[in-house]
Design an enzyme around this catalytic site. Sequence first.
Site, PDB file in Angstrom:
ATOM      1  N   LYS A 160      21.961  20.987 -56.530  1.00  0.00           N
ATOM      2  CA  LYS A 160      23.296  20.373 -56.393  1.00  0.00           C
ATOM      3  C   LYS A 160      23.676  19.642 -57.671  1.00  0.00           C
ATOM      4  CE  LYS A 160      24.893  21.959 -53.804  1.00  0.00           C
ATOM      5  NZ  LYS A 160      24.470  22.902 -52.820  1.00  0.00           N
ATOM      6  N   GLU A 190      16.952  21.615 -53.251  1.00  0.00           N
ATOM      7  CA  GLU A 190      18.393  21.628 -53.007  1.00  0.00           C
ATOM      8  C   GLU A 190      19.075  20.466 -53.733  1.00  0.00           C
ATOM      9  OE1 GLU A 190      20.473  23.631 -52.179  1.00  0.00           O
ATOM     10  OE2 GLU A 190      22.224  22.511 -51.519  1.00  0.00           O
ATOM     11  N   CYS A 222      36.173  37.978 -57.107  1.00  0.00           N
ATOM     12  CA  CYS A 222      37.563  37.710 -57.451  1.00  0.00           C
ATOM     13  C   CYS A 222      38.327  37.481 -56.153  1.00  0.00           C
ATOM     14  CB  CYS A 222      38.167  38.896 -58.173  1.00  0.00           C
ATOM     15  SG  CYS A 222      37.192  39.391 -59.596  1.00  0.00           S
ATOM     16  N   TRP A 251      37.048  36.538 -61.745  1.00  0.00           N
ATOM     17  CA  TRP A 251      35.778  36.036 -62.254  1.00  0.00           C
ATOM     18  C   TRP A 251      35.159  37.229 -62.981  1.00  0.00           C
ATOM     19  CZ3 TRP A 251      30.428  36.847 -61.662  1.00  0.00           C
ATOM     20  CH2 TRP A 251      29.608  35.778 -62.044  1.00  0.00           C
ATOM     21  N   GLU A 258      24.280  22.168 -60.653  1.00  0.00           N
ATOM     22  CA  GLU A 258      25.463  23.047 -60.631  1.00  0.00           C
ATOM     23  C   GLU A 258      26.768  22.269 -60.688  1.00  0.00           C
ATOM     24  OE1 GLU A 258      26.080  25.486 -57.135  1.00  0.00           O
ATOM     25  OE2 GLU A 258      25.333  23.949 -55.801  1.00  0.00           O
ATOM     26  N   LYS A 315      32.002  31.054 -55.824  1.00  0.00           N
ATOM     27  CA  LYS A 315      31.543  30.747 -54.462  1.00  0.00           C
ATOM     28  C   LYS A 315      30.770  31.920 -53.859  1.00  0.00           C
ATOM     29  CE  LYS A 315      31.550  28.248 -50.675  1.00  0.00           C
ATOM     30  NZ  LYS A 315      30.600  27.120 -50.713  1.00  0.00           N
ATOM     31  N   ARG A 329      37.134  31.661 -55.506  1.00  0.00           N
ATOM     32  CA  ARG A 329      36.435  32.942 -55.683  1.00  0.00           C
ATOM     33  C   ARG A 329      36.324  33.343 -57.153  1.00  0.00           C
ATOM     34  NH1 ARG A 329      35.837  35.763 -51.093  1.00  0.00           N
ATOM     35  NH2 ARG A 329      35.531  37.642 -52.306  1.00  0.00           N
ATOM     36  N   HIS A 376       0.262  18.111 -63.999  1.00  0.00           N
ATOM     37  CA  HIS A 376      -0.107  19.380 -64.648  1.00  0.00           C
ATOM     38  C   HIS A 376       0.922  19.800 -65.691  1.00  0.00           C
ATOM     39  CE1 HIS A 376      -3.451  19.796 -61.942  1.00  0.00           C
ATOM     40  NE2 HIS A 376      -2.642  19.540 -60.921  1.00  0.00           N
ATOM     41  N   ASN A 427      38.450  43.702 -56.357  1.00  0.00           N
ATOM     42  CA  ASN A 427      37.288  42.817 -56.387  1.00  0.00           C
ATOM     43  C   ASN A 427      36.065  43.701 -56.168  1.00  0.00           C
ATOM     44  OD1 ASN A 427      35.448  40.692 -56.075  1.00  0.00           O
ATOM     45  ND2 ASN A 427      35.888  40.509 -53.875  1.00  0.00           N
ATOM     46  N   GLY A 428      35.036  43.539 -56.995  1.00  0.00           N
ATOM     47  CA  GLY A 428      33.831  44.359 -56.850  1.00  0.00           C
ATOM     48  C   GLY A 428      33.531  45.068 -58.156  1.00  0.00           C
TER      49      GLY A 428
HETATM   50  C1  AGP Z   1      25.179  26.664 -53.693  1.00  0.00           C
HETATM   51  O1  AGP Z   1      25.839  25.466 -53.870  1.00  0.00           O
HETATM   52  C2  AGP Z   1      25.714  27.818 -54.420  1.00  0.00           C
HETATM   53  N1  AGP Z   1      27.085  28.024 -54.143  1.00  0.00           N
HETATM   54  C3  AGP Z   1      24.852  29.076 -54.316  1.00  0.00           C
HETATM   55  O2  AGP Z   1      23.536  28.774 -54.631  1.00  0.00           O
HETATM   56  C4  AGP Z   1      24.906  29.820 -52.966  1.00  0.00           C
HETATM   57  O3  AGP Z   1      24.187  29.126 -51.988  1.00  0.00           O
HETATM   58  C5  AGP Z   1      24.309  31.239 -53.162  1.00  0.00           C
HETATM   59  O4  AGP Z   1      25.097  31.938 -54.079  1.00  0.00           O
HETATM   60  C6  AGP Z   1      24.213  32.007 -51.862  1.00  0.00           C
HETATM   61  O5  AGP Z   1      25.464  32.213 -51.288  1.00  0.00           O
HETATM   62  P1  AGP Z   1      25.593  32.655 -49.770  1.00  0.00           P
HETATM   63  O6  AGP Z   1      25.064  31.544 -48.947  1.00  0.00           O
HETATM   64  O7  AGP Z   1      27.069  32.876 -49.579  1.00  0.00           O
HETATM   65  O8  AGP Z   1      24.800  33.904 -49.613  1.00  0.00           O
END
Ligand code: AGP
Length: 609
Positions: A486, A482, A2, A76, A489, A604, A29, A505, A102-103
């Site tokens: 991308k 990756e 959050c 969040w 997500e 994020k 966040r 396979h 937050n937490g």
């Molecule tokens: C990637 O686009 C995502 N936001 C996610 O996979 C991210 O890399 C992952 O949550 C790890 O975050 P960090 O690098 O802040 O540890």
Amino acid sequence: MCGIIAITTQSKKNVSKMITTGLKRLEYRGYDSVGIATINNGKIHTLKDKGTIEKVDNALNLEQLEGTIGIGHTRWATHGPPNRENAHPHGDCTGEITVVHNGIIENYLKLKQKLRESGHSFISETDTEVLAHLVEEELKHPELAPTVKEAFRRVISQIEGSYAITLIHAKEPETIFLARKDSPLVIGIQDDTKFAASDIPAFLEYTKKVIVLKDGEIATLTPKSVYIEKNGYRVQPKPFIVSWTAESAQKSGYPHFMLKEIHEQPIALRNTLTINSESVHSAVTKILEAERIIILACGTSYHAGLTGYHQFQRILNKKPVYPVIASEYDSYSHLIDNETAIIAVSQSGETLDVMKALSPAKKDGASIIAITNVVDSSIPRLSNIPLYTRAGPEIGVAATKTHTAQVALLARIALQLQHEIGTLDKSEFDSMLQILNEETPSITRKIIQQNEFKAKRLAERISSRKSAYFLARGPNLPIALEGALKIKEISYIHAEAFPAGESKHGPIAIVEPSFPIIMIAPNDATAKKLLNNAEEMKARGGYIISVTEKDHSIIQRSDSAFILPTSPLHLINPISYILPLQMLAYYAAVTRGVDPDKPKNLAKTVTVE
Ligand code: AGP
């Protein structure tokens, strides 16, 4: 997960406008509900609801709240669904106390039960609400808690879990109470105004003077003072001036942060590669001293780590290197001892899965090298050797510039390793280092400029498809992983990445005419076999998009190709080859009408397990 902001001021008439603006900067966040509270005429006034800041602000006009002290929150959801009741801030029974958090308060159910037995009633399903009631309860016993500060201290000593908390009390209308453990909280200092927030961009347009609150610290802010303590003793904070500009935390004319951050990669890489040699040398010394290396990370950072794994295991010959997804750490914990070096890769430096793995590893004697983007965040503080990517703030939920910066830093370590174990002599090392430092930013700029239009056109073509495959072999597999992450997500197109040889396979069964297959095809040792895999897919009608370089025969087998400059150093390939895929994902999202900066169900910084 959050975003928090709190402001106390003497000079500014109405803080609710500043809080609302700050929340917009923190929206990355979390963005499922929003709320703010101020103190005015000795009373707490709160506005909150489910929805994005824009939506809630349009409906409630958050800026109407008057007062010179206030707190705000963008949520969040973790405990309780996103709705008005669960939106922060949360109050006590008297209406004099309000809190944002937050937490996760892990022992909240036990505390809630006890508070209920003492007559408290609760409105929300959140863990946070117990905090306001606990302070209220403490204040009923002035012999133990004669002040709000003492009550707050006593509450913090009762809670377990991770938290960044800001609390205000109507009877102390100038003071903000703060506490932090395992969740970020920073303080901003301006003459007669003080700020607290989850991240610096929230108050960057007012001040660049910052204190990072550390784990276990409790603070009180008034317009003219900052008081920090730990375990009952005063702590002398060390404020620093951030070099970010308010502008750098904004979109600078780009329609989305993600596109801006894609275009910032040349400068992010240049800044990252200015890392001083002593820091890299210290990391390399730890790696060489260790008997085994664990590369630990999640998501995109894991893909950077996987690239590092392919490079290191070749360089380190028989020394074992294990790439480990942090949430799977338990399966590897038996390997950890004082002969282990862990390289923890995390953009935010706050990812809980990584922290939860590092704490026991540290106890077991492992040395920790951290690669993070956020200075002084939790993971570098847990580490023996913190190394920083200097990519600047990344606001888009999808990691782009921080990913290539991580790969660049790992490549820098790989070069240093080769030099220190003697496989590169001084002149070879110097010339490769010069290539890495100077060519990486310019190649990156060229690739972005030359391929953006093609990425847009291809994105329009694949955006109507439900699924896509991303294929590669050997050290190029992390690029495929990756690329698939991308597109998944950001555009919500289902994408799978796997070693190209695995197609036969199973996965080839669902290939049909026009099924998009993205092939990562540098002209390297994987080229010949990958070509065969392209043939197999083509024969089933797959629509082949290759990311390759001129003279690679895959171009003839492809329906479309991103043709990249041949890299002067193989270590640069994982940076070059991901760029078209980042742009493909971005434009696929835009074509599908999805906001790439705020993908649904994602945040994020992931501070829950
Ligand atoms: C990637 O686009 C995502 N936001 C996610 O996979 C991210 O890399 C992952 O949550 C790890 O975050 P960090 O690098 O802040 O540890």
